[in-house]
Write a protein that holds these residues in place. Structure first.
Motif, PDB file in Angstrom:
ATOM      1  N   GLN B 236     -14.159 -10.081  23.605  1.00  0.00           N
ATOM      2  CA  GLN B 236     -13.975  -9.989  25.055  1.00  0.00           C
ATOM      3  C   GLN B 236     -13.942 -11.354  25.735  1.00  0.00           C
ATOM      4  O   GLN B 236     -13.449 -11.489  26.838  1.00  0.00           O
ATOM      5  CB  GLN B 236     -15.096  -9.141  25.665  1.00  0.00           C
ATOM      6  N   VAL B 237     -14.567 -12.379  25.096  1.00  0.00           N
ATOM      7  CA  VAL B 237     -14.606 -13.691  25.750  1.00  0.00           C
ATOM      8  C   VAL B 237     -13.745 -14.696  24.997  1.00  0.00           C
ATOM      9  O   VAL B 237     -13.969 -15.898  25.088  1.00  0.00           O
ATOM     10  CB  VAL B 237     -16.047 -14.203  25.898  1.00  0.00           C
ATOM     11  N   ALA B 238     -12.779 -14.207  24.231  1.00  0.00           N
ATOM     12  CA  ALA B 238     -11.938 -15.112  23.435  1.00  0.00           C
ATOM     13  C   ALA B 238     -11.233 -16.133  24.316  1.00  0.00           C
ATOM     14  O   ALA B 238     -11.074 -17.299  23.937  1.00  0.00           O
ATOM     15  CB  ALA B 238     -10.915 -14.312  22.642  1.00  0.00           C
ATOM     16  N   ALA B 239     -10.848 -15.706  25.529  1.00  0.00           N
ATOM     17  CA  ALA B 239     -10.156 -16.634  26.430  1.00  0.00           C
ATOM     18  C   ALA B 239     -11.060 -17.809  26.772  1.00  0.00           C
ATOM     19  O   ALA B 239     -10.637 -18.975  26.749  1.00  0.00           O
ATOM     20  CB  ALA B 239      -9.722 -15.903  27.696  1.00  0.00           C
ATOM     21  N   ARG B 241     -13.567 -18.919  25.078  1.00  0.00           N
ATOM     22  CA  ARG B 241     -13.775 -19.751  23.891  1.00  0.00           C
ATOM     23  C   ARG B 241     -12.590 -20.695  23.690  1.00  0.00           C
ATOM     24  O   ARG B 241     -12.768 -21.851  23.310  1.00  0.00           O
ATOM     25  CB  ARG B 241     -13.947 -18.837  22.679  1.00  0.00           C
ATOM     26  N   LYS B 242     -11.424 -20.187  24.001  1.00  0.00           N
ATOM     27  CA  LYS B 242     -10.251 -21.038  23.848  1.00  0.00           C
ATOM     28  C   LYS B 242     -10.295 -22.203  24.839  1.00  0.00           C
ATOM     29  O   LYS B 242      -9.972 -23.338  24.498  1.00  0.00           O
ATOM     30  CB  LYS B 242      -8.969 -20.206  24.068  1.00  0.00           C
ATOM     31  N   VAL B 243     -10.705 -21.897  26.066  1.00  0.00           N
ATOM     32  CA  VAL B 243     -10.857 -22.972  27.050  1.00  0.00           C
ATOM     33  C   VAL B 243     -11.839 -24.011  26.507  1.00  0.00           C
ATOM     34  O   VAL B 243     -11.592 -25.216  26.563  1.00  0.00           O
ATOM     35  CB  VAL B 243     -11.363 -22.405  28.394  1.00  0.00           C
ATOM     36  N   PHE B 244     -12.963 -23.530  25.974  1.00  0.00           N
ATOM     37  CA  PHE B 244     -13.998 -24.433  25.451  1.00  0.00           C
ATOM     38  C   PHE B 244     -13.433 -25.338  24.371  1.00  0.00           C
ATOM     39  O   PHE B 244     -13.740 -26.524  24.309  1.00  0.00           O
ATOM     40  CB  PHE B 244     -15.147 -23.581  24.887  1.00  0.00           C
ATOM     41  N   GLU B 245     -12.576 -24.762  23.531  1.00  0.00           N
ATOM     42  CA  GLU B 245     -12.079 -25.533  22.389  1.00  0.00           C
ATOM     43  C   GLU B 245     -10.868 -26.384  22.719  1.00  0.00           C
ATOM     44  O   GLU B 245     -10.523 -27.275  21.951  1.00  0.00           O
ATOM     45  CB  GLU B 245     -11.755 -24.593  21.223  1.00  0.00           C
ATOM     46  N   THR B 246     -10.248 -26.122  23.878  1.00  0.00           N
ATOM     47  CA  THR B 246      -9.033 -26.896  24.184  1.00  0.00           C
ATOM     48  C   THR B 246      -9.216 -27.843  25.356  1.00  0.00           C
ATOM     49  O   THR B 246      -8.372 -28.698  25.589  1.00  0.00           O
ATOM     50  CB  THR B 246      -7.851 -25.953  24.509  1.00  0.00           C
ATOM     51  N   GLN B 247     -10.263 -27.690  26.122  1.00  0.00           N
ATOM     52  CA  GLN B 247     -10.424 -28.522  27.323  1.00  0.00           C
ATOM     53  C   GLN B 247     -11.486 -29.610  27.149  1.00  0.00           C
ATOM     54  O   GLN B 247     -12.234 -29.915  28.068  1.00  0.00           O
ATOM     55  CB  GLN B 247     -10.800 -27.652  28.532  1.00  0.00           C
ATOM     56  N   ALA B 248     -11.622 -30.146  25.965  1.00  0.00           N
ATOM     57  CA  ALA B 248     -12.479 -31.310  25.731  1.00  0.00           C
ATOM     58  C   ALA B 248     -13.966 -31.008  25.700  1.00  0.00           C
ATOM     59  O   ALA B 248     -14.766 -31.880  25.427  1.00  0.00           O
ATOM     60  CB  ALA B 248     -12.199 -32.421  26.744  1.00  0.00           C
TER      61      ALA B 248
END
Lengths: 564, 326
Positions: B236-239, B241-248
């Motif tokens: 449900q929170v994959a989005a 997590r993606k922000v966390f991994e792509t936004q530094a």
């Protein structure tokens, strides 16, 4: 110059405004180029009194910030700059210049000399010290590049590495701090050499070492101590600048340097520095107390020995500032013992002062009141010093408000109180006018009450776990009420200092005429006119005892018959 | 506003007067001994001084002659040199005993090892035996007198000097880069103990707060178990997590079980198991967390975490992700 003004007079009528301006500039010029030890002494005193007001204002702003939790009066950076500048200013621009300036004024008079040994070095030293102060405060304007505003140093007056490395302290604030102290440090070294040379070689006929007033003795000791303490500080400042600009790695932990090296260097300077500040305070008490209880100082040879003893022991105790850096248990025990031992000569001094008072006829004038305040507060400062020397307890108290309370007891309760005593005591000699006693007593009582409200309370804040150097605190820690009290005490002290400043200026114009010897004192400076003439004495005096004026006043019972 | 609350440790006051561990008790007892001696000296000397001032004050009725001049007395001066030396000897021997008892205490088997690393302006704690890394809130077991289980801390710094200080549990010890210090904690009762950094370390030194939870054995085991689990994989929170991994974010922060392995900032694997954010600067609530990511300056000026410039949607997503890290 005079030729020109005569011709201008002939051409355009009386040059009233031109002439007035000329005399002001002339007198300014005379002060700037002066090599007279008395004028230089006064310059030092005015300079340090100015910075006393500046650093006092910084302290008051910090106390307003801490009056209640989560206050937003000052931003964290501004608070950090203020406590750095407050400490640096009070030690280097107030304490040392005042005391050395005072010694400058009094020592040649007391030993019957016409000036210092090196008058031009004396002037040079003053201007170096003054330039150091200007450089430090210029950082408020120029630290962030050309006229970038408000980038004063914010690394604490102890400036522990590696916080001062370029990676953690970018910009030039730290450079101003180091350069200012190097420059004023050279000034202090020059003065120290000068005072030693003066005392050793310029004493009047009959003044053997053991007949010197204790004031002069202490300045001899302090000047020698200064030579061995300012030197490591200056060396450390150079090492810091080498690290910052020439790729050195003395203190740069990122490149294998050591923070401990800085801490050792700093306290090898920093601890004896405390005695450099407090021994002139003893010097002042040694003059004021006997005069106002009408008795010779008790145990003169013991007082001399204790001063020399303190000088030596103080060089072996610096690591009591370092009980928490992870020294071995044996080192901790050693520095505990050496620190406790300072209590012995210091105790001798306090006991001798009490014995001097005993059997006397005590007059509670303003200078005497300040010295009595000093005796009580210094006793407390000594005892909290013993507490801090107990290294396990120091693990709790170090860097807490207890430490702040302790060293303000020394630096305000002892040093500043004696500075005030000295100002009231010798003001009539320097100006020919007495300071107002009623205002003086208001100053004394308000300042004493404010002092105790502020600094007594800080001991408890420290015991309750409040660390130093924090710009704010959490409301749930149980510190709110006590912090408010501390801040109120700070405001009371501020009011008292304003009363003093008013008295200081007003007495110059409206004070009672003092005469040569208003306190009925005994040392040579009171034989000259007030203010003393250029070159001090019409005829260089000759002495036969420690109290030449006593001998004059009591020809039937002179001192030299009793001196050991 | 009663005096009782500030003077004697109540609630959250980190008072040295309310010791709760073996070493803190030893220091407290020593301090009582020292206060007794110095207090007695104060009464004796201060009393003597006050007596002299009162007894020998100038009165109008005094004859206008100088009092008798006394220049010194070898016996008296000798006495007040020797007596202080004796006092110093007693004080020193007592102190030395405690120095050695605390500093050179042997490490018993079963002691817990923790490495504490000071950062501008937060604390990192590592439990090598359990493979746990956490931040700002230290959990240690209670150490009953009959079955002691002390915690031995290794202290060092990643940048400038700091100092570890929990007044109720022990005196402070500095954290210095390139240099390892040690200390031990043997708390005799469980609960939360507060402290903070005690060596000025830069602009936010004041907000480098520290919490130590002394847990019962059961609580401690449960806490360890939870910390050892790796990061959750919640679809449900994959989005977020993606922000966390792509936004530094992951350049500085680590979350076990993901690609994020940064070490400049606190490990966030079990962020929501902590009560506070930003080294105690505020409570760990969803609103505070969101605001912290958006503008760290509002809570902690010149903290080293930059404002991440996320839009509102990204902010919501990453906050939602972080909230699952329990």
């Amino acid at each position: 110059m005079s030729d020109y003004s005569v011709s201008a007079h002939e051409a355009f009528g009386p040059p009233v405004s031109v002439k007035k301006r000329g005399t002001f500039l002339e007198s300014l010029h005379a002060w700037v180029v002066t090599v007279d030890h008395k004028r230089l002494g006064i310059l030092y005193i005015l300079y340090s009194t100015f910075f006393l007001l500046v650093a006092g204002a910084e302290a008051l702003l910090m106390r307003l910030q801490l009056a209640y939790p989560h206050n937003q009066l000052l931003s964290p950076q501004v608070y950090n700059r203020f406590f750095t500048m407050h400490g640096t200013t009070m030690v280097f621009l107030v304490g040392m210049p005042f005391l050395f300036g005072f010694g400058n004024y009094i020592v040649p008079l007391q030993i019957g000399a016409r000036d210092m040994a090196f008058p031009r070095l004396n002037a040079f030293s003053f201007w170096l010290t003054a330039f150091g102060g200007l450089l430090l405060y210029y950082s408020f304007l120029g630290g962030g590049g050309l006229y970038g505003v408000g980038n004063a140093p914010d690394v604490g007056w102890f400036a522990y590495a590696p916080l001062t490395a370029r990676s953690f302290s970018p910009g030039h604030a730290t450079d101003y701090w180091a350069l200012a102290l190097i420059v004023s440090g050279f000034g202090t070294l020059g003065t120290a050499v000068n005072i030693i040379a003066t005392i050793v070689s310029m004493r009047c006929k009959g003044m053997t070492l053991m007949r010197m007033p204790l004031f002069t003795w202490l300045f001899l000791v302090v000047s020698m101590l200064t030579l061995v303490t300012i030197t490591p500080l200056t060396a450390a400042q150079f090492m810091l600048l080498i690290d910052r600009y020439l790729g050195g790695h003395f203190f740069d932990t990122q490149a294998g340097g050591s923070s401990l090296v800085w801490i050792h260097f700093f306290w090898i300077f920093g601890h004896p520095e405390v005695y450099v500040l407090v021994m002139p305070a003893f010097a002042i008490a040694n003059e004021v107390i006997p005069v106002f209880c009408r008795k010779a100082i008790f145990g003169y040879p013991a007082m001399v020995a204790a001063s020399v003893g303190i000088m030596f022991v103080s060089l072996g105790v610096w690591a009591h500032h370092m009980f928490t850096v992870g020294m071995t248990s044996v080192s901790n025990a050693f520095f505990t013992l050496s620190t406790m031992l300072v209590g012995v000569p210091t105790g001798i001094k306090i006991f001798n002062w009490i014995a001097t008072l005993w059997g006397g006829r005590i007059r509670f004038t303003t200078p005497m009141l300040f010295c009595i305040g000093f005796l009580f507060q210094f006793l407390i400062a000594g005892l909290t010093g013993i507490m801090l020397s107990v290294s396990p307890w120091d693990w709790q108290l170090h860097n807490s408000y207890f430490v702040i309370a302790h060293f303000h007891y020394v630096l305000v309760g002892a040093v500043v109180f004696c500075i005030f005593a000295a100002l009231y005591f010798w003001y009539p000699k320097a100006t020919g006018k007495l300071m107002d006693e009623t205002l003086g007593k208001w100053h004394f009582w308000l300042f004493t009450i404010g002092f105790h409200i502020t600094f007594d309370t800080m001991h408890f804040l420290g015991l309750l776990g409040m660390p130093r150097s924090i710009y704010t605190y959490q409301p749930d820690r149980g510190w709110n009420f006590l912090n408010l009290i501390v801040s109120i005490g700070g405001v009371i002290q501020g009011i008292a200092v304003l009363i003093f400043a008013f008295n200081f200026v007003r007495s110059y114009f409206r004070g009672k005429i003092a005469g040569d010897d208003p306190w009925d004192a005994w040392t040579l400076e009171w034989t000259t006119s007030s203010p003393p003439p250029a070159y001090n004495f019409e005829q260089t005096p000759e002495v036969h005892s420690r109290r030449p004026l006593w001998d004059l006043k009591h020809p039937d019972d002179p001192d030299w018959e009793y001196e050991a | 506003m009663s005096l009782k609350a500030p003077l004697f440790a109540q609630g959250k006051t980190p008072s040295t007067l309310a010791p709760a561990s073996t070493a803190a008790h030893q220091i407290f007892d020593l301090s009582i001994f020292v206060v007794t001696i110095t207090g007695a000296i104060f009464l004796a000397v201060g009393g003597l001084l006050a007596t002299a001032l009162y007894k020998f004050r100038a009165r109008r009725s005094d004859p206008m002659i100088e009092p008798a001049q006394i220049y010194g007395s070898t016996q008296i001066e000798l006495a007040w040199t020797v007596v202080p030396i004796l006092i110093v000897v007693v004080l020193f021997l007592t102190t030395a005993r405690i120095i050695f008892a605390i500093q050179d205490a042997p490490k018993p088997p079963g002691a817990l090892d923790v490495t504490a690393i000071g950062h501008q302006f937060w604390w990192e704690f590592r439990y090598p035996k359990y493979g746990i890394v956490t931040a700002n809130e230290l959990h240690i077991p209670v150490s009953p007198e009959l079955a002691p289980k002390p915690t031995f801390l290794k202290l060092t710094s990643a940048d400038v000097n700091h100092s570890f200080w929990i007044p109720q549990l022990a005196g402070k010890t500095d954290l210095i880069a390139n240099h390892v210090n040690t200390m031990w904690l043997a708390p005799q009762k469980s609960g939360l103990f507060l402290g903070q950094c005690a060596q000025f370390c830069g602009s936010q030194h004041a907000m480098m707060l520290l919490r130590v939870y002394v847990d019962t054995p059961e609580q401690f085991d449960a806490w360890i178990k939870n910390q050892q689990r790796s990061g959750r994989q919640d679809a449900q929170v994959a989005a977020g997590r993606k922000v966390f991994e792509t936004q530094a974010c992951m350049n500085c922060h680590a979350v076990a079980g993901t690609a994020a392995a940064g070490r400049f900032g606190p490990d966030l694997t079990h962020l929501m198991s902590r009560a506070t954010l930003a080294s105690g600067a505020m409570d760990n609530t969803p609103e505070n967390l969101r605001q912290w990511i958006k503008a760290p300056d509002t809570f902690k000026q010149s903290a080293l975490m930059p404002a991440m410039q996320l839009n509102d949607e990204q902010l919501d997503q990453v906050t939602a992700y972080l909230l699952t890290l329990k």
